[in-house]
Motif scaffolding. Structure first.
Motif, PDB file in Angstrom:
ATOM      1  N   GLU A  39      53.495  23.511  86.269  1.00 48.79           N
ATOM      2  CA  GLU A  39      52.866  22.356  86.077  1.00 48.79           C
ATOM      3  C   GLU A  39      52.365  22.229  84.582  1.00 48.79           C
ATOM      4  OE1 GLU A  39      52.183  24.327  88.660  1.00 48.79           O
ATOM      5  OE2 GLU A  39      53.046  23.185  90.413  1.00 48.79           O
ATOM      6  N   ASP A  40      51.864  23.387  84.172  1.00 51.41           N
ATOM      7  CA  ASP A  40      51.199  23.340  82.761  1.00 51.41           C
ATOM      8  C   ASP A  40      52.324  23.398  81.788  1.00 51.41           C
ATOM      9  OD1 ASP A  40      48.718  24.345  84.146  1.00 51.41           O
ATOM     10  OD2 ASP A  40      49.167  26.506  83.864  1.00 51.41           O
ATOM     11  N   TRP A  41      53.356  23.802  81.896  1.00 53.80           N
ATOM     12  CA  TRP A  41      54.581  23.469  80.865  1.00 53.80           C
ATOM     13  C   TRP A  41      54.584  22.020  81.002  1.00 53.80           C
ATOM     14  CZ3 TRP A  41      56.625  27.151  77.763  1.00 53.80           C
ATOM     15  CH2 TRP A  41      56.562  28.262  77.846  1.00 53.80           C
ATOM     16  N   ALA A  42      54.958  21.402  82.074  1.00 53.21           N
ATOM     17  CA  ALA A  42      55.343  20.166  82.195  1.00 53.21           C
ATOM     18  C   ALA A  42      54.393  19.091  81.599  1.00 53.21           C
ATOM     19  CB  ALA A  42      55.705  19.636  83.590  1.00 53.21           C
ATOM     20  N   GLN A  43      53.130  19.337  81.947  1.00 52.28           N
ATOM     21  CA  GLN A  43      51.952  18.570  81.538  1.00 52.28           C
ATOM     22  C   GLN A  43      51.750  18.605  80.316  1.00 52.28           C
ATOM     23  OE1 GLN A  43      48.291  19.418  83.751  1.00 52.28           O
ATOM     24  NE2 GLN A  43      47.185  17.793  82.693  1.00 52.28           N
ATOM     25  N   SER A  44      51.868  19.835  79.496  1.00 54.13           N
ATOM     26  CA  SER A  44      51.941  19.726  78.039  1.00 54.13           C
ATOM     27  C   SER A  44      52.887  19.256  77.461  1.00 54.13           C
ATOM     28  CB  SER A  44      51.850  21.393  77.737  1.00 54.13           C
ATOM     29  OG  SER A  44      52.022  21.334  76.294  1.00 54.13           O
ATOM     30  N   GLU A  45      54.019  19.147  78.015  1.00 54.50           N
ATOM     31  CA  GLU A  45      55.214  18.393  77.321  1.00 54.50           C
ATOM     32  C   GLU A  45      54.908  16.912  77.311  1.00 54.50           C
ATOM     33  OE1 GLU A  45      59.902  17.604  76.975  1.00 54.50           O
ATOM     34  OE2 GLU A  45      58.852  19.603  77.453  1.00 54.50           O
ATOM     35  N   ILE A  46      54.301  16.564  78.730  1.00 50.02           N
ATOM     36  CA  ILE A  46      54.313  14.966  78.522  1.00 50.02           C
ATOM     37  C   ILE A  46      52.805  14.648  77.927  1.00 50.02           C
ATOM     38  CG2 ILE A  46      53.558  13.067  80.189  1.00 50.02           C
ATOM     39  CD1 ILE A  46      56.840  14.057  80.115  1.00 50.02           C
ATOM     40  N   SER A  47      51.595  15.107  78.005  1.00 47.76           N
ATOM     41  CA  SER A  47      50.363  14.874  77.493  1.00 47.76           C
ATOM     42  C   SER A  47      50.347  15.225  76.165  1.00 47.76           C
ATOM     43  CB  SER A  47      49.444  15.452  78.370  1.00 47.76           C
ATOM     44  OG  SER A  47      49.346  16.809  78.114  1.00 47.76           O
ATOM     45  N   GLU A  48      50.938  16.140  75.557  1.00 43.39           N
ATOM     46  CA  GLU A  48      50.813  16.692  74.101  1.00 43.39           C
ATOM     47  C   GLU A  48      51.979  16.426  73.257  1.00 43.39           C
ATOM     48  OE1 GLU A  48      48.744  20.733  73.939  1.00 43.39           O
ATOM     49  OE2 GLU A  48      49.103  20.618  76.026  1.00 43.39           O
ATOM     50  N   ILE A  50      54.651  18.156  73.272  1.00 48.60           N
ATOM     51  CA  ILE A  50      55.108  19.376  72.808  1.00 48.60           C
ATOM     52  C   ILE A  50      56.639  19.461  73.381  1.00 48.60           C
ATOM     53  CG2 ILE A  50      55.122  21.820  72.735  1.00 48.60           C
ATOM     54  CD1 ILE A  50      51.954  21.167  72.609  1.00 48.60           C
ATOM     55  N   PRO A  51      57.642  19.859  72.957  1.00 43.60           N
ATOM     56  CA  PRO A  51      58.979  20.195  73.343  1.00 43.60           C
ATOM     57  C   PRO A  51      58.916  21.180  74.234  1.00 43.60           C
ATOM     58  CG  PRO A  51      59.216  20.572  71.170  1.00 43.60           C
ATOM     59  CD  PRO A  51      57.684  20.022  71.215  1.00 43.60           C
ATOM     60  N   GLN A  52      58.081  21.278  75.348  1.00 38.55           N
ATOM     61  CA  GLN A  52      58.049  22.718  76.219  1.00 38.55           C
ATOM     62  C   GLN A  52      59.279  23.270  76.764  1.00 38.55           C
ATOM     63  OE1 GLN A  52      55.681  24.564  75.161  1.00 38.55           O
ATOM     64  NE2 GLN A  52      53.757  23.522  75.584  1.00 38.55           N
ATOM     65  N   LEU A  53      60.182  22.373  77.265  1.00 39.12           N
ATOM     66  CA  LEU A  53      61.362  22.629  78.054  1.00 39.12           C
ATOM     67  C   LEU A  53      62.436  23.290  76.942  1.00 39.12           C
ATOM     68  CD1 LEU A  53      63.125  22.717  80.384  1.00 39.12           C
ATOM     69  CD2 LEU A  53      63.965  20.600  79.819  1.00 39.12           C
ATOM     70  N   ALA A  54      62.374  22.850  75.534  1.00 39.57           N
ATOM     71  CA  ALA A  54      63.062  23.555  74.551  1.00 39.57           C
ATOM     72  C   ALA A  54      62.522  24.848  74.280  1.00 39.57           C
ATOM     73  CB  ALA A  54      63.234  22.453  73.244  1.00 39.57           C
ATOM     74  N   ARG A  55      61.274  24.944  74.066  1.00 38.98           N
ATOM     75  CA  ARG A  55      60.533  26.211  73.847  1.00 38.98           C
ATOM     76  C   ARG A  55      60.807  27.120  74.981  1.00 38.98           C
ATOM     77  NH1 ARG A  55      55.402  26.658  74.092  1.00 38.98           N
ATOM     78  NH2 ARG A  55      54.995  28.068  72.487  1.00 38.98           N
ATOM     79  N   PHE A  56      60.604  27.017  76.321  1.00 39.20           N
ATOM     80  CA  PHE A  56      61.077  27.781  77.166  1.00 39.20           C
ATOM     81  C   PHE A  56      62.424  28.272  77.304  1.00 39.20           C
ATOM     82  CE2 PHE A  56      62.039  28.802  81.742  1.00 39.20           C
ATOM     83  CZ  PHE A  56      60.822  29.615  81.970  1.00 39.20           C
ATOM     84  N   LEU A  57      63.196  27.265  77.052  1.00 40.12           N
ATOM     85  CA  LEU A  57      64.769  27.597  77.209  1.00 40.12           C
ATOM     86  C   LEU A  57      65.109  28.604  76.049  1.00 40.12           C
ATOM     87  CD1 LEU A  57      66.381  24.230  77.988  1.00 40.12           C
ATOM     88  CD2 LEU A  57      66.175  26.110  79.555  1.00 40.12           C
TER      89      LEU A  57
END
Length: 167
Positions: A39-48, A50-57
């Motif tokens: 939830e934190d990763w997804a919320q950060s990607e949407i609200s901020e 930030i390309p969190q999915l790319a970062r995580f991958l």
């Protein structure tokens, strides 16, 4: 007694249905990839933004291939120096942990270099660089990927935050 909605549920309730559905799908994608606190990763990607999915991958591949790859059968034995150490009686687990810790340190340094933290501040004429997210066809999205060093330890697939590397 009723349970108060979580911060995640409260935030979801403030979004239009289409955004809510996209956010839930993104959270589920993170969860399917094994992310802690999806939830934190997804919320950060949407609200901020930030390309969190790319970062995580990226971080997960660095762990799987760069650090934990040394645990794969035969990985240590493919190095002549390591093979000699094993033949001389070295403990295979100690050797693997040494390689994993060395790989972690090298990756941490490389991330700093890729993120431009090692540029020469005394020479403003030198070019810089950055990592960027791309779409599935390889076209840049314009979103910069940064702060990988901040989450390298926390994306350890074992959940131990790399603590076992220095045991």
């Amino acid at each position: 007694m009723t349970n108060a909605p979580s911060q995640w549920e409260h935030w979801l309730s403030t979004l239009p249905q289409d955004e809510r559905s996209a956010l839930i799908a993104l959270r589920d994608h993170f969860a399917g990839l094994g992310a802690d606190a999806p939830e934190d990763w997804a919320q950060s990607e949407i609200s901020e933004g930030i390309p969190q999915l790319a970062r995580f991958l990226i971080l997960r591949r660095l762990w799987d291939e760069g650090i934990n790859g040394w645990e794969q059968p035969g990985a240590i034995e493919n190095l002549p120096a390591a093979r000699r150490l094993l033949e001389g009686g070295a403990d295979r687990t100690d050797l693997i942990n040494t390689m994993r810790a060395s790989a972690f340190e090298a990756i941490f340094i490389a991330i700093g270099i890729l993120e431009g933290h090692s540029q020469d501040p005394d020479n403003a004429m030198l070019p810089g660089w950055c990592l960027q997210e791309t779409d599935p066809k390889g076209h840049p999205t314009g979103r910069r990927i940064g702060g990988l060093y901040e989450d390298l330890r926390g994306t350890d697939p074992s959940g131990r935050d790399a603590e076992d590397l220095w045991a």
